[in-house]
Design a protein around this motif. Sequence first.
Motif, short mmCIF file in Angstrom:
data_model
loop_
_atom_site.label_atom_id
_atom_site.label_comp_id
_atom_site.label_asym_id
_atom_site.label_seq_id
_atom_site.Cartn_x
_atom_site.Cartn_y
_atom_site.Cartn_z
N TRP A 51 48.64 43.57 26.79
CA TRP A 51 50.01 43.94 26.42
C TRP A 51 50.83 43.89 27.69
N ALA A 52 51.86 43.05 27.71
CA ALA A 52 52.71 42.91 28.88
C ALA A 52 54.17 42.96 28.45
N HIS A 53 55.02 43.35 29.36
CA HIS A 53 56.45 43.48 29.07
C HIS A 53 57.26 42.46 29.87
N VAL A 54 58.24 41.87 29.23
CA VAL A 54 59.10 40.90 29.92
C VAL A 54 60.01 41.60 30.92
N THR A 55 60.06 42.91 30.89
CA THR A 55 60.90 43.65 31.82
C THR A 55 60.22 43.85 33.18
N HIS A 56 59.12 43.14 33.41
CA HIS A 56 58.41 43.14 34.70
C HIS A 56 58.39 41.72 35.26
N PRO A 57 59.54 41.20 35.65
CA PRO A 57 59.62 39.79 36.04
C PRO A 57 58.92 39.44 37.34
N LEU A 58 58.54 40.43 38.14
CA LEU A 58 57.89 40.13 39.41
C LEU A 58 56.37 40.30 39.32
N MET A 59 55.87 40.59 38.15
CA MET A 59 54.43 40.63 37.92
C MET A 59 53.92 39.20 38.04
N THR A 60 52.92 38.98 38.85
CA THR A 60 52.46 37.63 39.13
C THR A 60 51.21 37.27 38.33
N GLY A 61 50.94 35.99 38.26
CA GLY A 61 49.71 35.53 37.63
C GLY A 61 48.49 36.11 38.33
N GLU A 62 48.56 36.20 39.66
CA GLU A 62 47.45 36.78 40.41
C GLU A 62 47.23 38.24 40.02
N ALA A 63 48.31 38.98 39.81
CA ALA A 63 48.19 40.39 39.41
C ALA A 63 47.55 40.50 38.03
N TYR A 64 47.98 39.62 37.09
CA TYR A 64 47.34 39.63 35.77
C TYR A 64 45.86 39.28 35.89
N GLU A 65 45.52 38.34 36.76
CA GLU A 65 44.12 37.98 36.97
C GLU A 65 43.32 39.18 37.49
N ARG A 66 43.89 39.95 38.43
CA ARG A 66 43.20 41.14 38.95
C ARG A 66 42.94 42.14 37.82
N VAL A 67 43.95 42.34 36.97
CA VAL A 67 43.81 43.27 35.85
C VAL A 67 42.73 42.78 34.89
N LEU A 68 42.72 41.48 34.59
CA LEU A 68 41.72 40.93 33.68
C LEU A 68 40.32 40.96 34.27
N ARG A 69 40.20 40.73 35.58
CA ARG A 69 38.89 40.84 36.24
C ARG A 69 38.37 42.27 36.13
N MET A 70 39.26 43.23 36.32
CA MET A 70 38.87 44.62 36.20
C MET A 70 38.38 44.90 34.77
N TRP A 71 39.10 44.36 33.78
CA TRP A 71 38.72 44.55 32.38
C TRP A 71 37.33 43.95 32.11
N ARG A 72 37.12 42.74 32.60
CA ARG A 72 35.84 42.06 32.34
C ARG A 72 34.67 42.81 32.97
N GLY A 73 34.89 43.46 34.11
CA GLY A 73 33.82 44.19 34.79
C GLY A 73 33.77 45.66 34.44
N LEU A 74 34.51 46.07 33.44
CA LEU A 74 34.64 47.48 33.09
C LEU A 74 33.35 48.07 32.52
N ASP A 75 32.98 49.23 32.99
CA ASP A 75 31.87 50.00 32.43
C ASP A 75 32.40 50.64 31.15
N ARG A 76 32.08 50.06 30.00
CA ARG A 76 32.64 50.49 28.71
C ARG A 76 32.17 51.88 28.29
N LYS A 77 31.14 52.41 28.93
CA LYS A 77 30.72 53.78 28.62
C LYS A 77 31.68 54.78 29.25
N ARG A 78 32.32 54.38 30.34
CA ARG A 78 33.24 55.28 31.06
C ARG A 78 34.70 55.01 30.73
#
Length: 184
Positions: A51-78
């Motif tokens: 879920w992303a907002h268009v009101t964050h125009p300076l959010m970069t592709g690299e930042a989204y990649e960092r967020v998605l990497r964190m999601w992929r490596g997430l300990d789902r029990k925690r």
Amino acid sequence: MVQIANELAEELPVRLDVVRRPDRYGRATTSMESFIRDYVSTLDVSGTMLWAHVTHPLMTGEAYERVLRMWRGLDRKRFDSVVTTTRLQEFVWKDGLPFNYDPVPERWPRSQDLHPLQIINHAAYVLDFDTLQLLGDRMGQRPRFAELKGHEAMDIDWPEDFDLADEIVSARRGLVSDSARTVL
């Protein structure tokens, strides 16, 4: 906007389904709770939602990649979601009293020693769609915070926010005079 989204969907190498939001959920008076509960959670969607907002125009592709990497490596029990935040490590007062520090041992401790607070900046949320439907919220009950750096978290809520973002983008593109650049 729908035309642009449809054109993008045709160009991308991955599947992108464009779903037009009903006008009643795009009004400034529509609460986010109603939008999620009455509309988003009723969509026939499965899998992971970013879920992303268009009101964050300076959010970069690299930042989204960092967020998605964190999601992929997430300990789902925690953790059940990833939410972007901004660190606040300053002297905060509430109701006339210090909120995030004790002034008794030291009236003004170093700000670096203050316990940092995390401000949800709404740049991105990642969670399973099933979790969103179950909770009726874009954030799970056990979020992991992804701290954004610098201007990535800039949210446009007011005209002056837009003006500042425009100046930052112009400066990055070299379109601002040297005198204006010193203000940035």
